[in-house]
Design a protein around this motif. Sequence first.
Motif, short mmCIF file in Angstrom:
data_model
loop_
_atom_site.label_atom_id
_atom_site.label_comp_id
_atom_site.label_asym_id
_atom_site.label_seq_id
_atom_site.Cartn_x
_atom_site.Cartn_y
_atom_site.Cartn_z
N LEU A 135 0.82 -1.21 0.00
CA LEU A 135 0.00 0.00 0.00
C LEU A 135 0.86 1.26 0.00
O LEU A 135 0.62 2.18 -0.79
N VAL A 136 1.84 1.33 0.89
CA VAL A 136 2.63 2.56 1.01
C VAL A 136 3.54 2.78 -0.20
O VAL A 136 4.02 3.90 -0.41
N SER A 137 3.78 1.74 -0.98
CA SER A 137 4.62 1.90 -2.17
C SER A 137 3.80 2.17 -3.44
O SER A 137 4.37 2.46 -4.50
N ALA A 138 2.47 2.09 -3.34
CA ALA A 138 1.61 2.28 -4.51
C ALA A 138 1.56 3.75 -4.93
O ALA A 138 1.58 4.65 -4.08
N GLU A 139 1.50 3.99 -6.22
CA GLU A 139 1.43 5.35 -6.73
C GLU A 139 0.05 5.97 -6.50
O GLU A 139 -0.07 7.18 -6.31
N GLU A 140 -0.99 5.14 -6.55
CA GLU A 140 -2.33 5.62 -6.26
C GLU A 140 -3.16 4.47 -5.70
O GLU A 140 -2.87 3.30 -5.94
N TYR A 141 -4.20 4.83 -4.95
CA TYR A 141 -5.05 3.83 -4.32
C TYR A 141 -6.30 3.58 -5.14
O TYR A 141 -6.81 4.47 -5.82
N SER A 142 -6.78 2.34 -5.06
CA SER A 142 -8.03 1.96 -5.73
C SER A 142 -8.52 0.67 -5.11
O SER A 142 -7.77 -0.05 -4.43
N LEU A 143 -9.78 0.35 -5.34
CA LEU A 143 -10.31 -0.92 -4.87
C LEU A 143 -9.64 -2.09 -5.59
O LEU A 143 -9.45 -3.16 -5.01
N ASP A 144 -9.26 -1.87 -6.85
CA ASP A 144 -8.53 -2.92 -7.58
C ASP A 144 -7.20 -3.21 -6.91
O ASP A 144 -6.78 -4.37 -6.82
N LEU A 145 -6.52 -2.16 -6.43
CA LEU A 145 -5.26 -2.36 -5.72
C LEU A 145 -5.48 -3.18 -4.46
O LEU A 145 -4.70 -4.10 -4.16
N ILE A 146 -6.54 -2.86 -3.71
CA ILE A 146 -6.83 -3.61 -2.50
C ILE A 146 -7.07 -5.08 -2.82
O ILE A 146 -6.56 -5.98 -2.15
N GLU A 147 -7.85 -5.34 -3.87
CA GLU A 147 -8.14 -6.72 -4.25
C GLU A 147 -6.87 -7.48 -4.63
O GLU A 147 -6.65 -8.61 -4.19
N ARG A 148 -6.02 -6.87 -5.46
CA ARG A 148 -4.79 -7.54 -5.91
C ARG A 148 -3.85 -7.82 -4.75
O ARG A 148 -3.31 -8.93 -4.63
N THR A 149 -3.64 -6.82 -3.93
CA THR A 149 -2.68 -6.99 -2.84
C THR A 149 -3.22 -7.92 -1.77
O THR A 149 -2.45 -8.64 -1.11
N ALA A 150 -4.53 -7.93 -1.57
CA ALA A 150 -5.13 -8.87 -0.62
C ALA A 150 -4.92 -10.30 -1.10
O ALA A 150 -4.57 -11.20 -0.32
N ALA A 151 -5.14 -10.53 -2.41
CA ALA A 151 -4.93 -11.87 -2.97
C ALA A 151 -3.47 -12.28 -2.85
O ALA A 151 -3.16 -13.43 -2.50
N ASP A 152 -2.55 -11.35 -3.11
CA ASP A 152 -1.12 -11.65 -2.98
C ASP A 152 -0.75 -12.03 -1.55
O ASP A 152 0.16 -12.83 -1.32
#
Length: 214
Positions: A134-151
């Motif tokens: 999260l802290v390294s992401a350039e921008e936040y989105s629900l897609d980011l949450i989904e991908r990183t949660a799966a990872d």
Amino acid sequence: MTALSGCTKLLEESNSQPDRTRNPNETYTTAQKTTTFSHKGTRTPFPGVESIYAGGPGGTLVITYFDYSHDASLRWWREEYPELRDLIEDGKLRLTLMMFPKPVDRWSVMLPAALFQVRAETDREAAWAFHESLVSAEEYSLDLIERTAADAGADPESVTAAARQRRRRNQMFADKAMGEDSGVELLPAMRWGFESIGGTSAADVRSFIKEQNS
């Protein structure tokens, strides 16, 4: 009183974990419906999750208060935190996350809720990896949450649902209450229990760890 007792436990037992089930403000955990970042009303708040930290349990515990949408907080994670990895890997520093939502925007409360859900479903290491993404992401989105949660090995749907709803937010505001009790105003803030460590830079943290181990 409950925030105080949780912090006292941190000071008394170096291997103990903060009491993360506190509920200092009923406005964040009631059953009334809300239109703030949620599609449905909340019935019952989820219980708190265990601490999220990096480093060995025997390391000096330093609490980091921050907001995921706060510019100075993000700069700290991107510029100062990498300089402390060796202390964490050597077991000298136990860096512990505590939320302090200003809030700046909706992500200030959505991302901590998502993080707590990942911690509830996985383990401390997976939750920390989720946080680092999260802290390294350039921008936040629900897609980011989904991908990183799966990872991280968590269920993407339940994590995004937690981000949207209020049921995990009592924990982040309990974190903030503890920070306010210890005098936190500016972010990021570093604390050893209720005490400031004297600064926020990697050099300041190193100096504090050296002093504690001398």
